[in-house]
Scaffold this active site. Structure first.
Site, mmCIF file in Angstrom:
data_model
loop_
_atom_site.group_PDB
_atom_site.id
_atom_site.type_symbol
_atom_site.label_atom_id
_atom_site.label_comp_id
_atom_site.label_asym_id
_atom_site.label_seq_id
_atom_site.Cartn_x
_atom_site.Cartn_y
_atom_site.Cartn_z
ATOM 1 N N GLY A 129 0.941 -1.299 -0.082
ATOM 2 C CA GLY A 129 0.020 0.242 0.029
ATOM 3 C C GLY A 129 0.819 1.310 0.132
ATOM 4 O O GLY A 129 1.961 1.175 0.352
ATOM 5 N N GLY A 144 0.763 5.753 0.754
ATOM 6 C CA GLY A 144 0.052 6.780 1.332
ATOM 7 C C GLY A 144 0.926 8.005 0.980
ATOM 8 O O GLY A 144 1.941 7.920 0.408
ATOM 9 N N MET A 153 2.512 9.754 3.227
ATOM 10 C CA MET A 153 3.721 9.781 3.807
ATOM 11 C C MET A 153 4.707 8.490 3.716
ATOM 12 O O MET A 153 5.893 8.655 3.839
ATOM 13 C CB MET A 153 3.290 9.901 5.241
ATOM 14 C CG MET A 153 4.274 10.111 6.318
ATOM 15 S SD MET A 153 3.367 10.838 7.923
ATOM 16 C CE MET A 153 2.086 9.693 8.295
ATOM 17 N N THR A 178 5.395 3.988 2.033
ATOM 18 C CA THR A 178 4.805 3.093 1.458
ATOM 19 C C THR A 178 5.126 1.811 2.000
ATOM 20 O O THR A 178 6.124 1.771 2.784
ATOM 21 C CB THR A 178 5.603 3.145 0.124
ATOM 22 O OG1 THR A 178 5.322 4.460 -0.807
ATOM 23 C CG2 THR A 178 5.324 1.836 -0.875
ATOM 24 N N VAL A 179 4.302 0.700 1.998
ATOM 25 C CA VAL A 179 4.558 -0.248 2.774
ATOM 26 C C VAL A 179 4.555 -1.402 1.881
ATOM 27 O O VAL A 179 3.953 -1.572 0.819
ATOM 28 C CB VAL A 179 3.257 -0.702 3.696
ATOM 29 C CG1 VAL A 179 3.397 -1.819 4.633
ATOM 30 C CG2 VAL A 179 3.087 0.608 4.638
ATOM 31 N N LYS A 218 7.553 -0.531 6.282
ATOM 32 C CA LYS A 218 7.055 0.540 6.073
ATOM 33 C C LYS A 218 8.069 1.792 5.812
ATOM 34 O O LYS A 218 9.228 1.980 6.515
ATOM 35 C CB LYS A 218 6.093 1.310 6.944
ATOM 36 C CG LYS A 218 5.629 2.469 6.873
ATOM 37 C CD LYS A 218 4.498 2.992 7.943
ATOM 38 C CE LYS A 218 3.211 2.362 7.311
ATOM 39 N NZ LYS A 218 2.139 2.778 8.314
ATOM 40 N N ASP A 243 -4.866 8.921 15.137
ATOM 41 C CA ASP A 243 -5.220 8.765 13.714
ATOM 42 C C ASP A 243 -6.003 7.322 13.791
ATOM 43 O O ASP A 243 -5.655 6.720 12.799
ATOM 44 C CB ASP A 243 -4.261 8.615 12.805
ATOM 45 C CG ASP A 243 -4.411 8.846 11.433
ATOM 46 O OD1 ASP A 243 -5.846 9.229 11.119
ATOM 47 O OD2 ASP A 243 -3.711 8.621 10.368
#
Length: 829
Positions: free
Chosen positions: A14, A16, A18, A20-21, A36, A128
């Site tokens: 995935g 985002g 901020m 990447t995983v 991550k 979050d």
């Protein structure tokens, strides 16, 4: 795909804004992890990466069944990364946005509430909480992630540089949307939004932009669940209260409230919550809990007390009358009554055992489920755990021995889990398991032993923490390989806690610092020191992945240094041949050979070169002696003695120097010349000056300017005109050279170069004169090529090469000569 040492990246999971995983394999332990990696664009903030790592290390200290574990944190180049537990059970939300059923939702909310309570007890606020940060394990349990990232964003209100609140607007609490300071109750509000979305399939507040969503969180009424979920509305209201003081105050209270609802569901009191809504199709099939029937209407067989049998109403039907004739029947009646009484008493005495023999479908089902949960290791903490089920069985039958024994087995299993948690340094879980075990077993030796082991392990961990702080301080101070240095301290930490990710990361940083020191030594050309440093790293960190790279770099540096030394040796020999023996700067033979010995003190060629330099200096000193210049001779001999102190030539030159000084002293003490001597002296000086004007500086012997001036000095060793004439001869040679070059008399120009070398071998202008003459010779060679005179062109080219072997024009002229030769060969055929 990115490359980080120690990890083999398999595929992206995935991305985002901020980070990447990636799914990756941690090669040292052959374990799949979620890797991550922070976006390199965030490095524009120079403090961001360090905050990222610092907060990730703190998050690595969180150990809870419903928190995603962190294995490792670090930096490689521009990549800051966190290696986390890989959670593969799928998303908490359906991909198609459909709602989840009630049991699934309640279980997720309960488990995440416990995780938030644990994190808040460690002074963490997640900031979050949203479905994207709730992952499902393969067994269906929920785990909360992204503590480190969220914490690294900010330590108070998470504001950007423009003042906008950072977060996910649909899940922000009102105080978070206002940009105020927040605490754990803000996370509970976000969890309430997640609960609503799981049940309904969408978030309660939605607008076109994030600012409008934030305003809705602050001003809109509390969202209402569909009518069929009205029993859950009070819980949702306590989670989504606009003011933090009006909410449930911690995750433990939320978990307790959810567990109360789950128990009511199991008892069948909230059966309407289990009816599936027509608009949704839940994907997780949980066992359907049948509602309990009202007292007195249970389907399974049941009996009253045995001693009340004689009061039971008679069954319908007619009873044949008993004939009472005589004493006989009364005796039988009395005997029957006595027999019935004895049987009734026996039944009354054994009513509990008899009751156990009768079928008890609900109780047996609960006991079977409890045994199954115990076998699966689901001991406590949920409505379908072994503890909860055995306690439910005791509610149905308070004296049930099977339930009592089952609870004891649960307690023993909890003690075993506490011991295992202690061994893996998961102290929060160990305390929780011991507390549950103590409640079930009422203490006992096993509980006490486990508690003592936990206390000892916590004390050891405190010691390890102190060692870790010392290691960090030593690392910051650059104290790496010394006794009590960072590497020794990190290894002591790992001896007490082999899985300590910050200590492992610290060792890698220490290795990286040592590698940087080694590379600096390589850059400085200190190859032996670099080799010693590499061996020290190998002893301290034998498995450091940078070792092969450093050894390869050392090999390459040695090869490069060897090539550089060979180049310097070659240059030194060229300078020696061209007469540039010593002087200021590096462009002389002496400087080149000394540079080689500075890198390789035992280099045989450089030592031989210095010996040749020494001999050349002695020759120059001899020339100075011939010119009656004892000062220059002394200076040159001093340089030669520093290079070859035992040289026979040097000793001979020293003798010549002494003799020269004696002659000069004798000449200085000579009497005044006679008129005849003065006339002869004048004649010699006039002849010397004429020879100089004619360019006969050193040739022919006897009548050259040099010889005439020397003869004059033989008469008057202090004659200023003769001394000045001798000293002016090098400049006369230079002037005559310029005239010859201007007239393109190249042979004559070469004669004056040779004359200057004889008069002043160390003259600084010699290299320039040779280069100019070489250029003129190359011009002549060009002309001869154009005139198709290869032989003359070749002679000019070779003469130029002897003067300036590094001239860049040589190659081009060689090529033209070869082409001229091929053309001549073709024409002859």
């Amino acid at each position: 795909m990115i490359e980080i040492p120690g990890y083999r990246v398999l595929r992206p999971l995935g991305r985002g804004g901020m980070a990447t995983v990636y799914l990756a394999l941690q090669e040292s332990v052959d374990r799949e992890v979620a890797l991550k990696v922070m976006s390199p664009t965030l490095l524009a903030d120079p403090t961001y990466g360090e905050r990222f790592l610092r907060e990730a290390r703190i998050a690595a200290k969180l150990h809870h069944p419903h928190v995603v574990g962190i294995h490792d944190v670090g930096r490689y180049g521009d990549y800051f990364y966190i290696a986390m537990e890989y959670v593969s059970g799928g998303p908490v939300l359906h991909d198609d946005g459909k709602a989840r059923d009630v049991p699934f939702t309640l279980r997720v909310v309960r488990e995440i509430a416990k995780a938030l309570h644990y994190a808040n007890s460690k002074s963490f606020v997640h900031r979050d909480v949203k479905p994207d940060n709730i992952l499902l394990r393969e067994d269906g349990s929920a785990a909360l992630t992204d503590f480190g990232i969220a914490r690294a964003n900010d330590s108070s209100t998470r504001m950007t540089r423009t003042g906008a609140v950072v977060g996910t607007p649909h899940y922000m609490s009102p105080e978070q949307a206002r940009g105020r300071s927040i605490d754990g109750r803000s996370d509970l509000y976000s969890l309430g939004i997640v609960m609503y979305e799981l049940l309904v399939g969408r978030v309660p507040y939605h607008a076109e932009d994030s600012l409008a969503v934030g305003i809705m969180h602050i001003t809109q009424p509390l969202p209402q669940l569909p009518a069929e979920y009205k029993a859950l509305q009070p819980l949702l209201d306590l989670l989504l209260a606009k003011e933090p003081e009006q909410r449930l105050q911690d995750g433990a209270a939320v978990a307790a409230a959810v567990e109360a609802i789950e128990r009511r569901l199991e008892r069948g009191e909230l059966a309407e919550l289990l009816r599936r809504r027509p608009a949704t199709t839940p994907t997780l099939a949980l066992p359907t809990i049948a509602p309990a029937e009202p007292r007195g209407s249970r389907a399974e067989p049941h009996i009253g007390r045995i001693d009340a049998i004689d009061t039971a109403p008679a069954r319908s039907g007619r009873v044949a009358p008993v004939r009472r004739s005589g004493k006989g029947p009364w005796i039988f009646i009395a005997a029957a009554v006595l027999l019935l009484a004895a049987g009734g008493f026996a039944l009354w005495r054994n009513q509990d055992k008899l009751r156990a023999l009768l079928p008890r479908t609900e109780l047996n089902d609960v006991l079977a489920r409890a045994d199954g949960a115990l076998a699966k290791g689901k001991l406590s903490g949920s409505s379908d755990s072994a503890r909860e089920l055995f306690e439910s069985a005791r509610v149905l039958d308070p004296d049930n021995d099977i339930a009592r024994a089952g609870l004891r087995r649960v307690g023993e299993a909890l003690v075993a889990e506490a011991v295992a948690a202690t061994q893996r340094r998961d102290f929060a879980v160990a305390h929780a398991r011991l507390a549950d075990a103590r409640a079930l077993l009422a203490g006992g030796a096993a509980v006490d032993q486990a508690a003592a082991a936990l206390k000892q392990a916590e004390a050891a961990t405190t010691e390890v923490s102190g060692l870790f702080d010392q290691a960090e301080a030593a690392l910051a101070a650059g104290k790496l390989l010394d006794a009590g240095g960072a590497i020794e301290l990190y290894e002591r930490v790992l001896a007490g806690d082999a899985a300590n990710a910050p200590a492992q990361a610290g060792l890698r940083k220490a290795g990286a610092a040592l590698a940087a020191q080694t590379r600096e030594l390589l850059n400085q050309g200190k190859l032996d020191d670099a080799a010693s440093r590499i061996e020290a790293i190998a002893r301290a960190l034998p498995n450091d992945p940078v070792l092969p790279t450093l050894r390869a770099e050392l090999t390459a540096a040695r090869a490069s240094a060897s090539a550089a030394l060979e180049q310097r040796l070659k240059r030194g020999e060229e300078l020696l041949r061209s007469g540039r023996i010593a002087g200021d700067g590096e462009d002389n033979a002496l400087a080149q050979f000394k540079a080689v010995l500075a890198r390789d003190a035992n280099n045989a060629k450089a030592r031989a070169g210095l010996a040749q330099v020494a001999r050349a200096l002695v020759l120059q000193a001899n020339a100075a002696l011939e010119q009656s210049d004892p000062t220059a001779a002394e200076r040159l001999l001093h340089q030669a003695e520093a290079l070859a102190p035992g040289s026979a030539d040097l000793a001979a030159a020293r003798g010549e120097l002494r003799e020269l000084r004696e002659r000069l002293e004798i000449a200085a003490s000579r009497p005044i010349l006679t008129p005849e001597q003065q006339q002869k002296l004048a004649s010699l000086l006039a002849a010397a000056e004429k020879a100089a004007r004619d360019g006969n500086l050193v040739l022919p012997p006897g009548s050259s300017a040099y010889d005439q001036y020397r003869s004059a000095l033989a008469l008057d060793g202090r004659n200023a005109q003769a001394l000045a004439g001798l000293q002016s001869l090098p400049q006369v040679a230079r002037d005559q050279f310029n005239i010859a070059i201007g007239q393109q008399k190249l042979d004559r120009a070469r004669d004056f170069v040779d004359t200057l070398e004889q008069l002043a071998p160390a003259d600084a202008s010699l290299p320039t004169l040779r280069a100019r003459l070489a250029e003129s010779l190359l011009d002549e060679a060009e002309q001869r090529v154009a005139q198709n005179r290869p032989g003359d062109a070749r002679r000019a080219l070779e003469a130029a090469r002897g003067l300036s072997p590094a001239n860049p024009r040589l190659g081009a002229l060689e090529q033209k000569l070869r082409e001229l030769g091929r053309a001549a060969d073709g024409g002859s055929r």
